[in-house]
Design a protein around this motif. Structure first.
Motif, PDB file in Angstrom:
ATOM      1  N   GLU A  20       1.011   6.671   0.120  1.00 49.35           N
ATOM      2  CA  GLU A  20       0.012   5.666   0.480  1.00 49.35           C
ATOM      3  C   GLU A  20      -0.889   5.371  -0.718  1.00 49.35           C
ATOM      4  OE1 GLU A  20      -0.904   3.899   3.190  1.00 49.35           O
ATOM      5  OE2 GLU A  20       0.687   4.560   4.544  1.00 49.35           O
ATOM      6  N   ARG A  27       0.836  -1.207   0.000  1.00 47.25           N
ATOM      7  CA  ARG A  27       0.000   0.000   0.000  1.00 47.25           C
ATOM      8  C   ARG A  27       0.869   1.255   0.000  1.00 47.25           C
ATOM      9  NH1 ARG A  27      -3.843  -3.184   3.082  1.00 47.25           N
ATOM     10  NH2 ARG A  27      -5.900  -3.053   2.113  1.00 47.25           N
ATOM     11  N   ASN A  86      -4.479   3.221  -2.096  1.00 48.84           N
ATOM     12  CA  ASN A  86      -5.793   2.921  -1.533  1.00 48.84           C
ATOM     13  C   ASN A  86      -5.993   1.441  -1.236  1.00 48.84           C
ATOM     14  OD1 ASN A  86      -6.684   5.606  -1.588  1.00 48.84           O
ATOM     15  ND2 ASN A  86      -7.313   5.439  -3.739  1.00 48.84           N
ATOM     16  N   GLU A  87      -5.278   0.578  -1.937  1.00 55.05           N
ATOM     17  CA  GLU A  87      -5.454  -0.851  -1.743  1.00 55.05           C
ATOM     18  C   GLU A  87      -4.138  -1.568  -2.032  1.00 55.05           C
ATOM     19  OE1 GLU A  87      -7.170  -1.768  -6.230  1.00 55.05           O
ATOM     20  OE2 GLU A  87      -8.559  -1.678  -4.542  1.00 55.05           O
ATOM     21  N   LEU A  88      -4.076  -2.833  -1.618  1.00 55.96           N
ATOM     22  CA  LEU A  88      -2.888  -3.622  -1.912  1.00 55.96           C
ATOM     23  C   LEU A  88      -2.668  -3.682  -3.414  1.00 55.96           C
ATOM     24  CD1 LEU A  88      -2.906  -6.729   0.475  1.00 55.96           C
ATOM     25  CD2 LEU A  88      -1.199  -4.913   0.380  1.00 55.96           C
ATOM     26  N   THR A  89      -1.482  -3.322  -3.843  1.00 55.46           N
ATOM     27  CA  THR A  89      -1.179  -3.237  -5.274  1.00 55.46           C
ATOM     28  C   THR A  89       0.123  -3.984  -5.564  1.00 55.46           C
ATOM     29  OG1 THR A  89      -2.239  -1.065  -5.375  1.00 55.46           O
ATOM     30  CG2 THR A  89      -0.749  -1.647  -7.183  1.00 55.46           C
TER      31      THR A  89
END
Length: 764
Positions: A696, A690, A698-701
């Protein structure tokens, strides 16, 4: 659960007889003498057999396994001249070393290995659960420690070996050993059933220098043998009674709704509601949808009220009595006679469950991680197979969508209507844990499902408001367990939400906390681990003067593969996973922040996935066969174990560039001029994160990282270079050299520093 009389008294004489028979069975005498010498030499050199489990399964015969086991036992002074030589009252290495507290469990460089006995077979070729000889193959490969420095050989952490319900090791059918683990050869030749075989394996682990801890639960399976033999230990619902009461309420609501709606439509909607309560799934026509919703909304208030009433103490006593009458009646016992799990055969177990369900009796489930108060009966599942419930948090918000614990039965520790404790249930729980410990001679427990014990999810003004085990119960549990066995250690599965160190350590008396390494793998860079150490040090200097707290450093655990977490070393690539292991071994916390490291069976050979699957299904685990990864993994562990600076010292950040990932740190020991100086590209080749470029997400990428070009760093002021430790693939060790090819006039230069590449230097 009843079985014919089996067993073996664990003492020197009986084990000597057993291993001699085992040697005959597997024809140890036929092993070539040169091969035997080779095996013995390896064990003597390392203290264990340096193979990953997957390779031992394929390449080490049963006879060779016994030879290596004998040598490992000799190194621990419990076996010599073909005989066991130990005091039967000192099976545990902790007893033999005369530990009087749990500090052994918290030592820097101590390893803890999570093992699933069923998973120890060769899952690459069979689903058949692992058996006794497979367990021994794991045992001979377990890393050694450094006992003279108080660092014991790797602790064996066993997940539940009970028979499973609902495809999960954490939902036990009863507290015995799963028959699926039984080795038929040992059953036939030695009259040892599955339970005897597990106890024997634990004893051999301990005699080979390995402490053994076990997973225990503050809950059990829905209709487990523990609950059926002790109905008072759970809350119960009478679902038939609730459906009848709710049906009466539908009739009352129906008359109210007819005042404002077409009577036929109201009757039609009421009929659907009543049938839905019993598990029928009927379509709802558009013309009655609004009326149906009105029914549902009004009925929900009554569902909450009736469920709350049924959970009150006076009603629970009646349900306990009714359940006991049914259970004892089927077993041919008098109404008030106390029974045990051993009284309930598998056949009777099913019969009892059927009879209870027929009368509408179901134990109350757990619900969601954040649910508080009483589970609210909603309706039977489609087809009427089981009741379903709604769950609400402490603010009354519906959290049913989080619920995954209705198939578990939490213990009835407290009356939620008034916060009063049930002493009988608390004593039952603690006595059960003491009996389990004594039966298997466990050295410690890992206690499952302990997040949110003391926050607003589960307490209001220090009064328990949820199904979770209250802090008072856990404190008493720890005090009782440690009063009898002072070295007994406990690990709380608490992932550090809100950093409630004091509540779990000082108040509840836990020794080690589970930590948050896995759930935040992408955040655990070098500086974060050093900060974690500093936070623990600060706490211990305030509250740990007499008994320090520790927090696991976790390379891998069973949480990582869960889709809601999705963080495990296999995602990092080979070099990324090695660097993660390296960080945990080369960033010590010093005297006030001692932290052991935990990893999982299969991690040593870069197994990416598999533990979650075998925690579900009772079968052998599929493993990667990556010898080169293992050798480096093993070499890092041996280097760290045998380096005094890493054992006793403390890591300090020297330089970190959050944009590029270039980092360096020192490991220093007070009053010692020499220090370790480490440089690295701490970005893994690939990861799910993240955080990207310091920002930061917004989601696991998923992202990929690249080598660093032309980076340089000066040695710390006043220090000079002594040597570098470089991994040698031929010798499979880190070798020291004074030829530092990238050092120019006190500055280290790297033209191309690959992701997760690291360098170890000694400076003075």
């Amino acid at each position: 659960m009843k079985a014919a009389k089996t067993g073996m008294k664990i003492n020197s004489e009986s084990l000597t007889g057993f291993i001699n028979e085992l040697k005959n069975l597997y024809e140890v005498e036929k092993v070539d003498e040169n091969r035997k010498k080779q095996l013995i030499a390896r064990v003597n050199k390392y203290g264990y057999f340096p193979y990953p489990h997957v390779k031992v399964l394929k390449e080490l015969s049963e006879a060779e396994t016994i030879i290596t086991l004998e040598e490992k036992l000799k190194l621990n002074s419990t076996y010599r001249e073909n005989r066991f030589t130990f005091d039967e009252n000192s099976l545990s290495p902790l007893q033999r070393a005369k530990f009087q507290n749990s500090e052994w469990f918290k030592k820097e460089q101590h390893n803890i290995k999570l093992i699933n006995l069923a998973g120890l077979g060769n899952g690459n070729s069979t689903k058949e659960p692992g058996k006794f000889i497979d367990w021994l193959k794991q045992l001979v490969t377990l890393p050694a420690g450094k006992p003279e420095e108080g660092i014991l050989s790797a602790t064996v952490y066993l997940i539940p070996f009970h028979p499973r319900e609902f495809g999960c090791a954490y939902i036990p059918k009863h507290s015995g050993v799963s028959p699926g683990l039984e080795d038929e050869v040992l059953r036939q030749k030695f009259n040892l059933d599955a339970k005897d075989q597990v106890k024997l394996f634990i004893s051999l682990c301990q005699l080979a220098g390995h402490p053994v801890i076990y997973d225990v639960l503050p809950q059990t399976g829905r209709f487990s043998g523990l609950i059926l033999s002790n109905p008072y230990a759970a809350r119960w619902f009478n679902i038939k009674q609730l459906i009848n009461q709710l049906t009466e309420e539908v009739s009352r609501i129906k008359e109210e709704l007819k005042e404002q709606n077409h009577p036929q439509q109201v009757d039609f909607a009421a009929d659907i509601i009543i049938k839905t309560l019993s598990g029928e799934n009927l379509p709802i026509p558009d013309d009655v949808k609004e009326i149906f919703d009105s029914f549902e909304n009004r009925l929900l208030l009554q569902k909450k009220k009736l469920s709350d009433q049924m959970m009150k103490r006076e009603n629970q006593l009646l349900l306990h009595k009714k359940a006991r009458e049914i259970i004892n009646g089927i077993l041919g016992k008098s109404e008030n006679e106390q029974i045990s799990e051993e009284d309930i055969s598998d056949e009777k177990h099913g019969e009892i469950i059927g009879a209870l369900i027929c009368q509408g009796l179901w134990p109350a489930g757990g619900g969601a991680w954040n649910s508080a108060g009483t589970p609210v009966f909603d309706k039977m599942s489609e087809g009427g197979g089981y009741p379903t419930f709604k769950h609400y948090d402490y603010e009354g918000n519906d959290v049913t969508h989080f619920a995954n614990l209705d198939c578990q039965t939490p213990y009835y520790f407290v009356n939620l209507e008034n916060g009063k404790y049930n002493e009988e249930v608390i004593e039952f729980f603690i006595d059960f844990l003491k009996k389990l410990r004594n039966e298997y001679n466990f050295d410690g427990y890992r206690v499952d499902h302990l997040d949110h014990i003391t926050d607003r999810v589960s307490e209001e003004n220090d009064v328990p408001i949820s199904y979770r085990a209250p802090r008072l119960v856990l404190r008493r549990m720890n005090e009782e367990l440690k009063k009898d066995v002072p070295y007994f250690s406990t690990l709380a599965e608490y992932m550090l939400w809100d950093n409630m160190f004091k509540q779990y350590h000082h108040d509840m008396k836990f020794d080690i906390l589970w930590g948050n390494d896995i759930i935040s793998q992408y955040q655990k860079n070098v500086s974060q681990i050093i900060q974690d150490n500093a936070r623990l040090e600060e706490y211990n200097k305030t509250y740990g003067q007499e008994r320090k707290l520790s927090i696991l450093k976790v390379y891998n655990n069973q949480d990582g593969e869960f889709r809601d977490i999705n963080q495990y070393p296999g995602q990092l690539g080979e070099s990324g996973a090695i660097f993660k292991w390296f960080k945990l071994k080369f960033i010590p916390g010093g005297t006030w922040a001692q932290r052991p490291v935990m990893f999982i069976d299969g991690d040593e050979s870069f197994t990416k996935l598999g533990i979650e699957e075998v925690i579900g299904e009772e079968k052998s685990m599929t493993r990667e066969d990556h010898s080169e990864f293992f050798h480096k993994f093993d070499a890092i562990n041996r280097f760290a174990l045998n380096n005094r600076i890493l054992e006793k010292g403390k890591a300090r950040l020297y330089f970190e560039n959050n944009t590029t990932g270039f980092v360096s740190w020192l490991v220093e020991l007070e009053c010692q001029r020499e220090k370790l100086f480490i440089t690295a590209n701490q970005r893994p080749p690939q990861e799910y994160t993240r955080i990207k470029d310091g920002q930061e997400l917004n989601e696991l990428t998923y992202i990929e990282n690249y080598p660093l070009e032309s980076v340089a760093i000066e040695l710390p002021e006043g220090f000079s270079m002594i040597s570098e430790f470089i991994y040698n693939r031929q010798t499979k060790t880190f070798e020291e050299t004074d030829k530092i090819i990238n050092l120019i006039e006190g500055t280290l230069h790297y033209e191309n520093l690959k992701p997760s590449e690291f360098h170890i230097y000694k400076i003075t």
